[in-house]
Design a protein around this motif. Sequence first.
Motif, short mmCIF file in Angstrom:
data_model
loop_
_atom_site.label_atom_id
_atom_site.label_comp_id
_atom_site.label_asym_id
_atom_site.label_seq_id
_atom_site.Cartn_x
_atom_site.Cartn_y
_atom_site.Cartn_z
N HIS A 5 32.45 44.34 44.30
CA HIS A 5 33.34 43.55 45.14
C HIS A 5 34.51 43.02 44.31
O HIS A 5 34.33 42.39 43.28
N GLY A 6 35.75 43.32 44.76
CA GLY A 6 36.94 42.87 44.07
C GLY A 6 37.48 43.82 43.04
O GLY A 6 38.54 43.56 42.45
N GLN A 7 36.81 44.94 42.80
CA GLN A 7 37.27 45.93 41.82
C GLN A 7 38.22 46.94 42.49
O GLN A 7 37.97 47.39 43.61
N PHE A 8 39.30 47.30 41.80
CA PHE A 8 40.12 48.43 42.25
C PHE A 8 39.33 49.71 42.01
O PHE A 8 38.85 49.95 40.90
N LEU A 161 39.77 35.72 48.10
CA LEU A 161 39.19 36.92 48.71
C LEU A 161 38.20 37.63 47.81
O LEU A 161 37.12 38.05 48.24
N PHE A 162 38.58 37.80 46.55
CA PHE A 162 37.87 38.73 45.68
C PHE A 162 37.19 38.08 44.48
O PHE A 162 36.50 38.77 43.73
N GLY A 163 37.41 36.79 44.25
CA GLY A 163 36.80 36.15 43.10
C GLY A 163 37.51 36.41 41.78
O GLY A 163 36.95 36.19 40.71
N TRP A 164 38.76 36.91 41.84
CA TRP A 164 39.51 37.10 40.60
C TRP A 164 39.73 35.76 39.91
O TRP A 164 39.82 34.72 40.56
N PHE A 181 45.30 38.15 35.26
CA PHE A 181 44.09 37.83 36.00
C PHE A 181 42.96 38.74 35.54
O PHE A 181 43.19 39.85 35.03
N THR A 182 41.74 38.26 35.70
CA THR A 182 40.57 39.02 35.27
C THR A 182 39.72 39.37 36.48
O THR A 182 39.66 38.64 37.47
N ILE A 183 39.06 40.50 36.38
CA ILE A 183 38.10 40.95 37.39
C ILE A 183 36.79 41.20 36.66
O ILE A 183 36.74 41.98 35.71
N GLY A 184 35.73 40.54 37.08
CA GLY A 184 34.46 40.69 36.39
C GLY A 184 34.51 40.27 34.94
O GLY A 184 33.79 40.80 34.10
N GLY A 185 35.40 39.32 34.62
CA GLY A 185 35.51 38.81 33.26
C GLY A 185 36.43 39.59 32.35
O GLY A 185 36.66 39.18 31.22
#
Length: 257
Positions: A5-8, A161-164, A181-185
């Motif tokens: 969830h939230g990953q491109f 929306l995505f938790g970024w 911004f970070t996605i999944g850390g």
Amino acid sequence: MSAFHGQFVWYELATLDAPAASAFYRAVIGWNMKDAGLPDREYTILSAGERPIGGLMALSQADCTAGAQPGWIGYVAVDDVDAIAARIADAGGAILRPAGDIPGVGRFAIVGDPQGAVFALFGAGDRGAMPPAAPGTPGTVGWHELLARDRQSAFAFYADLFGWALGEAVDMGEMGIYQIFTIGGEPAGGMMTRAAAMPAPFWLYYVNVDGIDAAIGRVREAGGRVANGPHQVPDGSWIVQCLDPQDCMFALVAPTR
């Protein structure tokens, strides 16, 4: 919430000349290309080696009449496409193509954020999404950049929306703050407030290549143009922003000049 969830997870080019676009990106990036075998339209799968990373399709006259524009779009994985689309609408965004199924693949919707930047939602159902490639893998997308009307409210929208999460804020002088911004850390992209003279807000995707100067040479030889760069960024990488022969913007990132 799933790990995806939230990953491109996918990148798609809609173009007015699919054969010419295929030839251009094959020459510049070296993607392998294969027809997807769809029953209703031609759709080319783009792969970095054996790894599918996106697709390429021609815009029909009906698409253009309906307001579709040539360009790249990124797909963000979500657990529930319909629920996220509803939240986007409630937040003042746009539903440009309502949620629908891709038989045997998943569910998707084309949306716009409240400032007008277009992206897509994708739900893979029980199959799940493909795990991300190793950072820097040639032919994969290594950075995601949003040129927003207002970066702070844009980030708040996507974070909800995505938790970024917020990463480093880089002061770029007269250009303002570049908010990573970070996605999944992990650092995944940046947002900045666009200059008033720039086009409407949009997402720009940076494809990994081995060396930036050689890639620029391939862009020019294949009929594309350099719009900005090359520039070295704080982590030492080199970037360049380009236009393909159909004037669709894309960008490249490399570890060396």
